[in-house]
Design a protein around this motif. Structure first.
Motif, PDB file in Angstrom:
ATOM      1  N   GLY A 111      38.678  28.936  42.779  1.00  9.66           N
ATOM      2  CA  GLY A 111      38.832  29.103  44.217  1.00  9.66           C
ATOM      3  C   GLY A 111      40.274  29.247  44.665  1.00  9.66           C
ATOM      4  N   GLU A 112      41.190  29.259  43.711  1.00  6.58           N
ATOM      5  CA  GLU A 112      42.615  29.364  44.036  1.00  6.58           C
ATOM      6  C   GLU A 112      43.202  30.709  43.609  1.00  6.58           C
ATOM      7  N   LEU A 113      42.343  31.669  43.274  1.00  7.45           N
ATOM      8  CA  LEU A 113      42.792  32.941  42.699  1.00  7.45           C
ATOM      9  C   LEU A 113      42.886  34.066  43.721  1.00  7.45           C
ATOM     10  N   THR A 114      42.830  33.720  45.004  1.00  5.76           N
ATOM     11  CA  THR A 114      42.840  34.708  46.090  1.00  5.76           C
ATOM     12  C   THR A 114      43.958  35.724  45.930  1.00  5.76           C
ATOM     13  N   GLY A 115      45.146  35.263  45.575  1.00  2.00           N
ATOM     14  CA  GLY A 115      46.302  36.146  45.512  1.00  2.00           C
ATOM     15  C   GLY A 115      46.330  37.094  44.336  1.00  2.00           C
ATOM     16  N   LEU A 116      45.387  36.972  43.402  1.00  4.76           N
ATOM     17  CA  LEU A 116      45.364  37.861  42.237  1.00  4.76           C
ATOM     18  C   LEU A 116      44.536  39.115  42.480  1.00  4.76           C
ATOM     19  N   GLY A 117      43.719  39.116  43.523  1.00  2.00           N
ATOM     20  CA  GLY A 117      42.800  40.230  43.734  1.00  2.00           C
ATOM     21  C   GLY A 117      43.124  41.037  44.972  1.00  2.00           C
ATOM     22  N   ASN A 128      33.903  36.509  37.401  1.00  2.00           N
ATOM     23  CA  ASN A 128      32.784  36.147  36.540  1.00  2.00           C
ATOM     24  C   ASN A 128      33.178  36.134  35.076  1.00  2.00           C
ATOM     25  N   GLU A 129      34.070  37.023  34.662  1.00  2.00           N
ATOM     26  CA  GLU A 129      34.546  36.976  33.285  1.00  2.00           C
ATOM     27  C   GLU A 129      35.410  35.736  33.062  1.00  2.00           C
ATOM     28  N   ALA A 130      36.250  35.405  34.026  1.00  2.00           N
ATOM     29  CA  ALA A 130      37.104  34.230  33.888  1.00  2.00           C
ATOM     30  C   ALA A 130      36.261  32.967  33.710  1.00  2.00           C
ATOM     31  N   PHE A 131      35.200  32.836  34.500  1.00  2.00           N
ATOM     32  CA  PHE A 131      34.383  31.625  34.435  1.00  2.00           C
ATOM     33  C   PHE A 131      33.438  31.638  33.244  1.00  2.00           C
ATOM     34  N   PHE A 132      32.636  32.686  33.112  1.00  2.00           N
ATOM     35  CA  PHE A 132      31.562  32.692  32.129  1.00  2.00           C
ATOM     36  C   PHE A 132      32.018  33.025  30.708  1.00  2.00           C
ATOM     37  N   SER A 311      54.071  42.361  45.706  1.00  2.00           N
ATOM     38  CA  SER A 311      54.328  42.294  44.262  1.00  2.00           C
ATOM     39  C   SER A 311      55.124  41.039  43.918  1.00  2.00           C
ATOM     40  N   THR A 312      56.112  40.731  44.735  1.00  2.00           N
ATOM     41  CA  THR A 312      56.901  39.513  44.531  1.00  2.00           C
ATOM     42  C   THR A 312      56.014  38.275  44.644  1.00  2.00           C
ATOM     43  N   TYR A 313      55.156  38.282  45.638  1.00  2.00           N
ATOM     44  CA  TYR A 313      54.248  37.157  45.865  1.00  2.00           C
ATOM     45  C   TYR A 313      53.324  36.942  44.675  1.00  2.00           C
ATOM     46  N   GLN A 314      52.746  38.019  44.135  1.00  2.00           N
ATOM     47  CA  GLN A 314      51.808  37.877  43.027  1.00  2.00           C
ATOM     48  C   GLN A 314      52.479  37.267  41.797  1.00  2.00           C
ATOM     49  N   GLU A 315      53.726  37.623  41.545  1.00  2.00           N
ATOM     50  CA  GLU A 315      54.456  37.010  40.440  1.00  2.00           C
ATOM     51  C   GLU A 315      54.601  35.508  40.675  1.00  2.00           C
ATOM     52  N   GLY A 316      54.897  35.137  41.884  1.00  2.00           N
ATOM     53  CA  GLY A 316      55.032  33.715  42.214  1.00  2.00           C
ATOM     54  C   GLY A 316      53.730  32.957  42.116  1.00  2.00           C
ATOM     55  N   GLU A 317      52.602  33.655  42.325  1.00  2.00           N
ATOM     56  CA  GLU A 317      51.298  33.001  42.246  1.00  2.00           C
ATOM     57  C   GLU A 317      51.013  32.483  40.844  1.00  2.00           C
ATOM     58  N   ILE A 318      51.478  33.170  39.840  1.00  2.00           N
ATOM     59  CA  ILE A 318      51.243  32.724  38.468  1.00  2.00           C
ATOM     60  C   ILE A 318      51.875  31.353  38.250  1.00  2.00           C
ATOM     61  N   VAL A 341      44.954  35.539  34.490  1.00  2.00           N
ATOM     62  CA  VAL A 341      45.799  36.577  35.094  1.00  2.00           C
ATOM     63  C   VAL A 341      45.605  37.906  34.365  1.00  2.00           C
ATOM     64  N   GLU A 342      45.516  37.866  33.048  1.00  2.00           N
ATOM     65  CA  GLU A 342      45.309  39.089  32.276  1.00  2.00           C
ATOM     66  C   GLU A 342      43.934  39.693  32.567  1.00  2.00           C
ATOM     67  N   ILE A 343      42.931  38.861  32.744  1.00  2.00           N
ATOM     68  CA  ILE A 343      41.595  39.362  33.087  1.00  2.00           C
ATOM     69  C   ILE A 343      41.636  40.079  34.431  1.00  2.00           C
ATOM     70  N   PHE A 344      42.301  39.483  35.418  1.00  2.00           N
ATOM     71  CA  PHE A 344      42.422  40.124  36.729  1.00  2.00           C
ATOM     72  C   PHE A 344      43.203  41.432  36.629  1.00  2.00           C
ATOM     73  N   ARG A 345      44.268  41.442  35.833  1.00  2.00           N
ATOM     74  CA  ARG A 345      45.044  42.682  35.667  1.00  2.00           C
ATOM     75  C   ARG A 345      44.171  43.773  35.064  1.00  2.00           C
ATOM     76  N   ALA A 346      43.410  43.420  34.021  1.00  2.00           N
ATOM     77  CA  ALA A 346      42.585  44.413  33.347  1.00  2.00           C
ATOM     78  C   ALA A 346      41.520  44.989  34.282  1.00  2.00           C
ATOM     79  N   TRP A 347      40.887  44.135  35.074  1.00  2.00           N
ATOM     80  CA  TRP A 347      39.849  44.622  35.979  1.00  2.00           C
ATOM     81  C   TRP A 347      40.409  45.518  37.076  1.00  2.00           C
ATOM     82  N   HIS A 348      41.615  45.230  37.530  1.00  2.00           N
ATOM     83  CA  HIS A 348      42.221  46.032  38.598  1.00  2.00           C
ATOM     84  C   HIS A 348      42.907  47.296  38.075  1.00  2.00           C
ATOM     85  N   GLU A 349      43.500  47.217  36.908  1.00  2.00           N
ATOM     86  CA  GLU A 349      44.311  48.343  36.419  1.00  2.00           C
ATOM     87  C   GLU A 349      43.603  49.187  35.367  1.00  2.00           C
ATOM     88  N   ASP A 350      42.795  48.568  34.509  1.00  2.00           N
ATOM     89  CA  ASP A 350      42.150  49.307  33.423  1.00  2.00           C
ATOM     90  C   ASP A 350      40.725  49.724  33.764  1.00  2.00           C
TER      91      ASP A 350
END
Length: 376
Positions: A111-117, A128-132, A311-318, A341-350
């Motif tokens: 519930g704290e991943l708002t800034g990654l998406g 769902n990939e992160a959790f399951f 972009s600056t904010y997302q780096e700080g979120e990590i 973070v890598e899962i979110f990157r892959a879903w958004h970019e790949d």
């Protein structure tokens, strides 16, 4: 007197009949599960999200699994649904993981991943990939409490909504903003705004009374929370996607009372169901509200400076997420957050460029990456 031959013949026929009956598949008993939620019945999340999903489950199980819906806080509230499911007050329900950081230190991080998406479909897949798949400790927490989750949901992207016309990051600097979660507050700080933590139901009076100048919520919330006459300007650039809600969590008693065949059918609904859920309950509703308010409220895309700040904010979120995980006693916090973070990157970019606008491709990816590995 009947002959032994006749007696044996009758006995044989009876034995044969009994063996045939024993060999027949006995249908699972139909059951009606109580679904509880603190979400108002009229909400789009219910009417176009969870209720249709419950109906699909009933259809997929040939009416062997059906639901009695008791929502709007009648049996359980937003802050005690977990306990309600665990203690048998309801068989299944909707809860938000942020409310349970003590009981669920790992799972509440969802519930704290708002800034990654920024994209609702990619966020739904990543969550769902992160959790399951990635977070075994998350799933162990649920098992320890006797809970069986079917999915996690994302919503539509957050937009900046203000009581005055706004178009650029410079317009926002120095303004006060009502925020619901910590990720939104951190984004506001990066923008040079002053975050004011506000409950959802208090956003409208806060804006009307000048306690805040802006809020950061989904576009459809303008209608849901009566902001039509208060909001004058909206910056539509996606500024995070709220995460962490579990729309359908069953008690293990209810789940184990469902036949294996029907459990498989329910899990099999999820890859397509995730797409339908986020599109029908959030994306389409946002579009409808935006179209209805065209000309009444000024909608702006945001400027390059705002995108650079994001972009600056997302780096700080990590960094912020790792610190939060450690505060909650999460072991291997750095490694877990890096994997998420890598899962979110892959879903958004790949993956997003591959499935964008294509429900079937999205569902195939969900089956392959997530629900083929479902282990409840």
């Amino acid at each position: 007197m009947a002959s032994w031959k006749g007696f044996i013949s009758v006995a044989n026929r009876a034995a044969l009949a009994a063996s045939l009956v024993a060999g027949l598949a006995v249908p699972a008993a139909a059951q009606t599960l109580t679904f509880g939620s603190g979400v108002p019945e009229r909400s789009a999340g219910n009417q176009k999200g969870i209720f249709p999903l419950l109906e699909k489950i009933t259809e997929a199980t040939d009416n062997r699994v059906s639901f009695t819906k008791i929502v709007g806080g009648q049996l359980v509230s937003m802050s005690n649904t977990l306990q309600g499911i665990r203690d048998g007050i309801v068989d299944t329900g909707y809860f938000i993981s942020q409310f349970y950081s003590t009981e669920l230190p790992y799972s509440s991080l969802m519930g704290e991943l708002t800034g990654l998406g920024t994209d609702p479909y990619a966020t739904m897949g990543a969550l769902n990939e992160a959790f399951f798949v990635a977070c075994e400790q998350c799933r162990d927490e649920f098992r320890g409490l006797g809970l069986v989750p079917a999915l996690i949901q994302s919503a539509s992207p957050l937009t900046m909504q203000c009581t005055q016309p706004v178009a650029t990051s410079a317009d926002l600097k120095g303004l006060k903003i009502s925020t619901i979660g910590s990720p939104e507050a951190r984004w506001a700080t990066v923008l040079g705004m002053t975050p004011v933590r506000t409950n959802i139901v208090d956003i409208l009076p806060a804006l009307q009374l000048g306690q805040s100048d802006c809020t950061l919520v989904g576009t459809s919330w303008i209608r849901s929370y009566g902001l039509e006459d208060t909001v004058k300007g909206v910056i539509e650039m996606p500024q995070g996607v709220i995460t962490g809600a579990f729309p359908l969590v069953l008690s293990d008693k209810a789940w184990n009372g469902i036949s294996e065949e029907d459990r498989k059918a329910i899990v099999g609904l999820m890859p397509d169901g995730l797409w339908d859920y986020v599109e029908d309950a959030y994306v389409d509703v946002d579009a409808e509200v935006r179209a209805a308010l065209e000309g009444k409220i000024g909608f702006q895309p945001g400027d390059q400076a705002m995108k650079d700040l994001w972009s600056t904010y997302q780096e700080g979120e990590i960094v912020a997420l790792k610190e939060l995980a450690k505060q909650r006693g999460v072991e291997g916090a750095d490694e877990l957050i890096d994997e998420i973070v890598e899962i979110f990157r892959a879903w958004h970019e790949d993956y997003l460029p591959e499935f964008s606008g294509d429900r079937e491709k999205f569902a195939a990816l969900m089956r392959e990456r997530v629900f083929s590995k479902y282990d409840f």
